[in-house]
Design a protein around this motif. Structure first.
Motif, PDB file in Angstrom:
ATOM      1  N   SER A 136      10.216  17.301   1.671  1.00  0.00           N
ATOM      2  CA  SER A 136       8.925  16.676   1.394  1.00  0.00           C
ATOM      3  C   SER A 136       8.707  15.564   2.405  1.00  0.00           C
ATOM      4  O   SER A 136       9.653  14.997   2.950  1.00  0.00           O
ATOM      5  N   ILE A 137       7.444  15.294   2.645  1.00  0.00           N
ATOM      6  CA  ILE A 137       7.075  14.160   3.483  1.00  0.00           C
ATOM      7  C   ILE A 137       5.862  13.505   2.834  1.00  0.00           C
ATOM      8  O   ILE A 137       4.973  14.194   2.316  1.00  0.00           O
ATOM      9  N   CYS A 138       5.867  12.198   2.811  1.00  0.00           N
ATOM     10  CA  CYS A 138       4.801  11.443   2.157  1.00  0.00           C
ATOM     11  C   CYS A 138       4.247  10.411   3.146  1.00  0.00           C
ATOM     12  O   CYS A 138       5.010   9.657   3.745  1.00  0.00           O
ATOM     13  N   PHE A 139       2.934  10.421   3.295  1.00  0.00           N
ATOM     14  CA  PHE A 139       2.236   9.465   4.147  1.00  0.00           C
ATOM     15  C   PHE A 139       1.403   8.556   3.262  1.00  0.00           C
ATOM     16  O   PHE A 139       0.592   9.029   2.462  1.00  0.00           O
ATOM     17  N   LEU A 140       1.603   7.268   3.378  1.00  0.00           N
ATOM     18  CA  LEU A 140       0.820   6.269   2.656  1.00  0.00           C
ATOM     19  C   LEU A 140       0.122   5.402   3.697  1.00  0.00           C
ATOM     20  O   LEU A 140       0.790   4.758   4.507  1.00  0.00           O
ATOM     21  N   ASP A 141      -1.198   5.415   3.687  1.00  0.00           N
ATOM     22  CA  ASP A 141      -1.979   4.652   4.666  1.00  0.00           C
ATOM     23  C   ASP A 141      -2.940   3.719   3.952  1.00  0.00           C
ATOM     24  O   ASP A 141      -3.681   4.145   3.057  1.00  0.00           O
TER      25      ASP A 141
END
Length: 195
Positions: A136-141
């Motif tokens: 999994s990969i999670c991007f929080l911007d």
């Protein structure tokens, strides 16, 4: 956007996109992500059993890539660019597994975390996911002062055992459960993402 995943193909691929309010800055998000023990009790809607079930039975941070090296949760100051951390999680179906968490980016306006299993996951002693089969990969911007954008991709590799890897609705509900946990929504709040 680059995941860095070397393996090609997948059995299941789930993306989750959302916006949420968060007032404690990126450090608060990093603290929540690093609080591995708080995953215990995360619930999801089981499409097989048609009820809410506990997804994470146990979870704890590790000092090294060994199950006998339990430690306290990861502190935000450990969640820095490039750091690799390990934790163990006991899932309600796939049992106990060790995961590698890589902090790809951690700044005031952006957090990127990728996670993959580094030990074989089993269901009733049958291998279902070999190392690297769940990623999994999670991007929080940061979008504005108190609003963040969330984008995650969760995949099971194309060699994953079909006993568990083909249930797309369950995969969606599991992904949404982790999102809800991160942002503080009760993980068993009605309605589930998929029935």
């Amino acid at each position: 956007m680059c995941t860095g995943w070397a393996a090609v193909g997948f059995t299941t691929l789930v993306t989750t996109v959302a916006r949420f309010r968060h007032v404690t800055e990126a450090q608060g998000l990093l603290r929540r992500i690093g609080a591995i023990s708080e995953l215990v009790g995360v619930r999801y809607w089981s499409t097989t059993h048609k009820r809410w079930q506990t997804l994470v039975v146990d979870a704890y941070a590790l000092t090294a890539l060994r199950a006998d090296k339990r430690r306290e949760d990861f502190a935000p100051d450990e969640m820095k660019d490039g750091n690799v951390l390990y934790f163990e999680q006991v899932d309600n179906l796939s049992g106990k597994a060790i995961y590698r968490m890589h902090i790809a980016e951690a700044s005031a306006d952006r957090v990127v975390i990728d996670i993959e299993n580094v030990s074989t996951m089993r269901y009733l002693f049958i291998p279902i996911f070999h190392p690297g089969e769940t990623q999994s990969i999670c991007f929080l911007d940061r979008e504005s002062n108190n609003v963040w954008r969330y984008y995650s991709i969760v995949r099971t590799g194309k060699s994953a055992n079909r006993l568990i890897a083909g249930n797309e609705s369950s995969a969606v509900n599991r992904a949404v459960a982790f999102y809800r946990h991160l942002v503080g929504i009760p993980t068993d709040q009605e309605p589930p993402a998929a029935r």
